[in-house]
Design an enzyme around this catalytic site. Structure first.
Site, PDB file in Angstrom:
ATOM      1  N   LYS A 193      -9.614   2.568  -2.282  1.00  0.00           N
ATOM      2  CA  LYS A 193      -9.824   1.974  -0.960  1.00  0.00           C
ATOM      3  C   LYS A 193     -11.262   2.196  -0.489  1.00  0.00           C
ATOM      4  O   LYS A 193     -11.716   3.344  -0.398  1.00  0.00           O
ATOM      5  CB  LYS A 193      -8.821   2.629   0.011  1.00  0.00           C
ATOM      6  CG  LYS A 193      -8.770   2.034   1.402  1.00  0.00           C
ATOM      7  CD  LYS A 193      -7.524   2.548   2.128  1.00  0.00           C
ATOM      8  CE  LYS A 193      -7.355   1.959   3.507  1.00  0.00           C
ATOM      9  NZ  LYS A 193      -6.013   2.248   4.054  1.00  0.00           N
ATOM     10  N   CYS A 242      -5.857  -2.597   2.262  1.00  0.00           N
ATOM     11  CA  CYS A 242      -5.590  -2.490   3.703  1.00  0.00           C
ATOM     12  C   CYS A 242      -6.799  -2.710   4.614  1.00  0.00           C
ATOM     13  O   CYS A 242      -7.220  -3.832   4.833  1.00  0.00           O
ATOM     14  CB  CYS A 242      -4.907  -1.150   3.995  1.00  0.00           C
ATOM     15  SG  CYS A 242      -4.129  -1.128   5.644  1.00  0.00           S
ATOM     16  N   GLU A 280       0.835  -1.213   0.000  1.00  0.00           N
ATOM     17  CA  GLU A 280       0.000   0.000   0.000  1.00  0.00           C
ATOM     18  C   GLU A 280       0.868   1.261   0.000  1.00  0.00           C
ATOM     19  O   GLU A 280       1.836   1.356   0.754  1.00  0.00           O
ATOM     20  CB  GLU A 280      -0.878  -0.017   1.253  1.00  0.00           C
ATOM     21  CG  GLU A 280      -1.888   1.119   1.294  1.00  0.00           C
ATOM     22  CD  GLU A 280      -2.675   1.155   2.612  1.00  0.00           C
ATOM     23  OE1 GLU A 280      -2.213   0.540   3.596  1.00  0.00           O
ATOM     24  OE2 GLU A 280      -3.737   1.791   2.648  1.00  0.00           O
TER      25      GLU A 280
END
Lengths: 390, 390
Positions: free
Chosen positions: B192, B234, B116
């Site tokens: 994300k 994540c 990430e």
């Protein structure tokens, strides 16, 4: 070495440095053991009952009192033989269950959950309909009377997973759990939402998926604490949305009474219920029966192998996970046992306030996604590599 | 003993009997190692790059050819210092990344995913907006040019997670992953979906939740295999519905480029991506950066502790899980590394046909549940203990 040795038996036998590495990645902070009466323990040895008791960590709060309860899981072999007369099977199994429930009570449990279909062997492998004769009503009849009396005797909430006969609905069969309160009263029942069609788990030949949603039971414990509990029966543990739905309905503890065998699911066992505890900020209690059950007549398993009379070893290993991911060691892989865990239900909100998986879940996004997926004309969202376009 | 020793290092050092117990419960069937060129390995030692390569088991089918690809994960320290001039940080980090990408290529990877926000330190802890200057466009600009050239050089699909500057939309900042095909062409980007608000993860001060859904990218590998891949960035790994949605859109491999620290998530790390692989019958690739990043100015963490300049150790431990739950050992807890895993994408359908989590999922039930939950007047489904009724 015993072939049924548990991971934690091995881990706990290692030198401290190695042990620390394994705990760090696998178990999180070590949970505290609760000291048990030595006389009780030696009495249980005679009865071949393993008793383990732990305490989960939780912070004290300024504005709320702790809500501490002891939750218990019972795992056991089918005490009788599937070849015995049905009435004898019930009698022997319920006698043994009385000893196990008494053990949970002796260790101070406020809520105890038995294993899936505890009143019978796990008969559905056979596809023989004769076993339906052993199915019992949830609110009355022999299993209800027995559990009700034990609940009242010990002032303990009991979750009793049974093969259910619903006489009010044309005698249909279900895989259900009956809940009795600490006064022995029937609180309600809940049924299995996801039915396996894998290996010898021919349950779809006996009953269909539940239509009663994801009820959460508010129960009063004998120490005055009110706990909100859900029951995700067996195969439902593979479905994250099932765990989620109990949690959205307010469950603080989700029990997962199961019957699953070593060839099938053992490497998944320590993952799924623990992940559910983390993802939903709930306590989860994973319960599996133990032993090998041999049936009177042979059956095939749809795996191209010869007919046989058993379907492998139920590997026990029941365990509890807290909302923050800490977990207890498991019970034995092969012996009857009772796992008692002292928990503070306040840990749910503490964990939610810290990690905020509730705030960040984006329910609308997934409501819309499932809406689309359920339409016949669903078109998956794809982006195609320009090298694949002509 | 090295404090960064991994669980598998410990497990693999144990006597066979103990080892077997741990594998049985924790890892499922052992995955096979791929033998690597010894000259390559010794070259990598000089460069301080750990390379591990494994092969997942999969059955041959009668009616479909195998679809074998090598997928790779790269984990690394931020190679420069967050106190260096920004242009220098980019230059040093991209030089190091070139070595790591070359390593994946040397081990035969067809698809590689970086960690990430690989182009920067994990700057969001500071809440300083100055770092936005290092954000880069997804489809053009320095990071895109660099990755495109590497993809073309090695004929390798590259997933490049970046701090993104969207110039076409009023210069907004996003946490995104850009996908380049094996010819170096930009395929698309994905963002994300779940933004943390925990500890030092102050990302909500920089960008908001993605609105582009759960795109799945169909990419052509240099060996002719077409793979369908998703990227769950994540914090999205804590949300089972996020994994599910990529899977419903057809993903066969879901990458999880992450940046997470030892005080926060380590006991969850080996659980979540593995559970997602099992629940959705997909390969998952969990990737975490390594090392401790020290920033030029101090910041507080909202944890009532004093101000400080770093936010703990990123513990690496990247690993791959197969649809049937088998997993690779993890990379190091502290060193730069490349994990290459040979997989047959056919295992997804084989596992679905065996376990049938797709058939038994009951999408309509959960569509309706989420519909209800998202309504302001949602009333949780509860059953109240008669002892609590007056």
């Amino acid at each position: 070495m015993n072939q049924h040795r548990n991971v934690l038996d091995v881990v706990d036998s290692l030198p401290d440095e190695q042990r620390k590495v394994l705990y760090r990645e696998l178990y999180g902070p070590e949970v505290e053991s609760i000291e048990l009466d030595t006389e009780l323990i030696s009495r249980l040895e005679e009865k071949e009952i393993e008793l383990k008791a732990y305490k989960m960590q939780c912070k004290l709060e300024e504005l709320r009192d702790p809500r501490v309860v002891r939750i218990a899981a019972i795992q056991n072999k089918f005490a009788s033989s599937p070849s015995a007369p049905f009435a004898e099977q019930w009698q022997i199994m319920s006698q043994r269950m009385a000893e196990l429930i008494d053990t949970a009570a002796a260790a101070g449990a406020h809520i105890v959950c038995l294993q899936e279909c505890w009143t019978t062997a796990f008969v559905m492998a056979t596809r023989e309909k004769i076993w339906n004769a052993m199915a019992v009503p949830a609110a009355y009849g022999p299993a209800a009377d027995f559990i009700s009396a034990k609940a009242k005797e010990h002032r303990m909430v009991i979750l009793s997973p049974i093969l259910e006969r619903d006489e009010a609905h044309a005698d249909t069969i279900h895989n259900a759990t009956a809940i009795f309160n600490a006064a022995g009263q029937f609180v309600g029942k809940t049924r299995k939402n996801h039915i396996p069609r894998v290996g010898d788990f021919n349950e779809a030949n006996y009953y269909t998926e539940a239509t009663d949603g994801h009820p959460v039971f508010e129960v009063l414990c004998s120490n005055g604490v009110v706990a909100r509990i859900g029951v995700n029966i067996c195969f439902g543990r593979h479905h994250p949305l099932n765990w989620l739905s109990y949690s959205l309905n307010g469950a603080e503890v989700i029990f997962n009474p199961s019957a699953t065998t070593d060839g099938l699911s053992e490497p998944l066992w320590s993952i799924e219920a623990r992940n559910a505890a983390i993802a939903n900020s709930v306590y989860t209690v994973a319960i599996n029966r133990v032993g090998t059950e041999t049936f009177p007549r042979e059956f095939t398993s749809g795996d191209m192998k010869p007919a046989h009379k058993d379907f492998g070893h139920f590997y026990g290993s029941s365990y509890v996970t807290a909302p923050n991911g800490q977990r207890t060691p498991g019970l034995s892989r092969a012996e009857d046992g009772v796992l008692v865990t002292e928990v503070d239900l306040n840990l749910q909100r503490q964990t939610r306030d810290a990690w905020m998986f509730n705030v960040t879940m984006r329910g609308e996004l997934y409501r819309d996604m499932l809406q689309k997926y359920c339409e016949a004309e669903f078109v998956p969202q794809r982006v195609v590599d320009p090298a694949l376009k002509r």
